[in-house]
Design a protein around this motif. Structure first.
Motif, PDB file in Angstrom:
ATOM      1  N   THR A   1       0.827  -1.208   0.000  1.00 50.21           N
ATOM      2  CA  THR A   1       0.000   0.000   0.000  1.00 50.21           C
ATOM      3  C   THR A   1       0.865   1.262   0.000  1.00 50.21           C
ATOM      4  OG1 THR A   1      -1.717  -1.197   1.195  1.00 50.21           O
ATOM      5  CG2 THR A   1      -1.871   1.194   1.181  1.00 50.21           C
TER       6      THR A   1
ATOM      7  N   ALA B   1       1.290   4.088  -2.988  1.00 47.16           N
ATOM      8  CA  ALA B   1       1.068   5.513  -2.723  1.00 47.16           C
ATOM      9  C   ALA B   1       2.257   6.357  -3.173  1.00 47.16           C
ATOM     10  CB  ALA B   1       0.792   5.743  -1.240  1.00 47.16           C
TER      11      ALA B   1
ATOM     12  N   ASN C   1      -1.931  11.473   4.573  1.00 50.85           N
ATOM     13  CA  ASN C   1      -3.096  10.708   5.048  1.00 50.85           C
ATOM     14  C   ASN C   1      -3.060   9.280   4.523  1.00 50.85           C
ATOM     15  OD1 ASN C   1      -4.032  12.916   6.471  1.00 50.85           O
ATOM     16  ND2 ASN C   1      -5.446  13.560   4.870  1.00 50.85           N
ATOM     17  N   ASP C   2      -2.676   9.099   3.248  1.00 51.68           N
ATOM     18  CA  ASP C   2      -2.580   7.768   2.665  1.00 51.68           C
ATOM     19  C   ASP C   2      -1.533   6.907   3.377  1.00 51.68           C
ATOM     20  OD1 ASP C   2      -4.507   8.438   0.798  1.00 51.68           O
ATOM     21  OD2 ASP C   2      -3.082   8.699  -0.857  1.00 51.68           O
TER      22      ASP C   2
END
Length: 152
Positions: A23, A27, A56-57
């Protein structure tokens, strides 16, 4: 361009931790990753909003592997970083950019390029930041922080 700098925790290889996780790797995939300071990761984004969105990601990873998240927004200051919270407040319109320079966290920067313990400053003296006096350093890195972050 707005820059984001992630400062890794002591004993953590920040780049390895982030790129080894799917993830976080996704990003960061569109960014050119560089190391502004020792054990940091810096990227350029197109705006303050995209910088905050990236943070935030990455939040799950930042809580575990980073000591600090900084944003350099040229419309606020060409040389002084913003804390993540202050950058978000400016983006959301809760804080005017020209009022962000009161509370500061000043990191020492060693000859090796490592950021060391911050000194908190509540006001500039005659427009100048007081001298960093926690240890001998080559330079300093100034981070503007929100009032509720000051000293904590």
């Amino acid at each position: 361009m707005t820059q984001v700098c992630l400062v890794g925790s002591e004993g953590v290889d920040l780049r390895t931790e982030l790129v080894s996780r799917e993830t976080a790797r996704e990003a960061l995939a569109t960014y050119d990753l560089r190391e502004e300071y020792e054990n940091s990761l810096t990227v350029e984004t197109i705006s303050l909003g995209s910088a905050v969105a990236l943070l935030n990601d990455l939040n799950w990873y930042l809580v575990r592997f980073a000591d600090d998240s900084l944003v350099l927004e040229p419309s606020v200051s060409e040389t002084e970083w913003l804390s993540r919270d202050l950058a978000e407040a400016v983006r959301d319109g809760g804080v005017e950019p020209e009022t962000t320079d009161r509370y500061l966290k000043v990191y020492g920067l060693t000859a090796e390029g490592r950021l060391v313990e911050p000194m908190f400053v509540a006001r500039r003296e005659d427009g100048e930041i007081p001298t960093y006096d926690l240890r001998d350093v080559e330079d300093t890195v100034v981070v503007r922080v929100a009032e509720d972050e000051f000293g904590g």
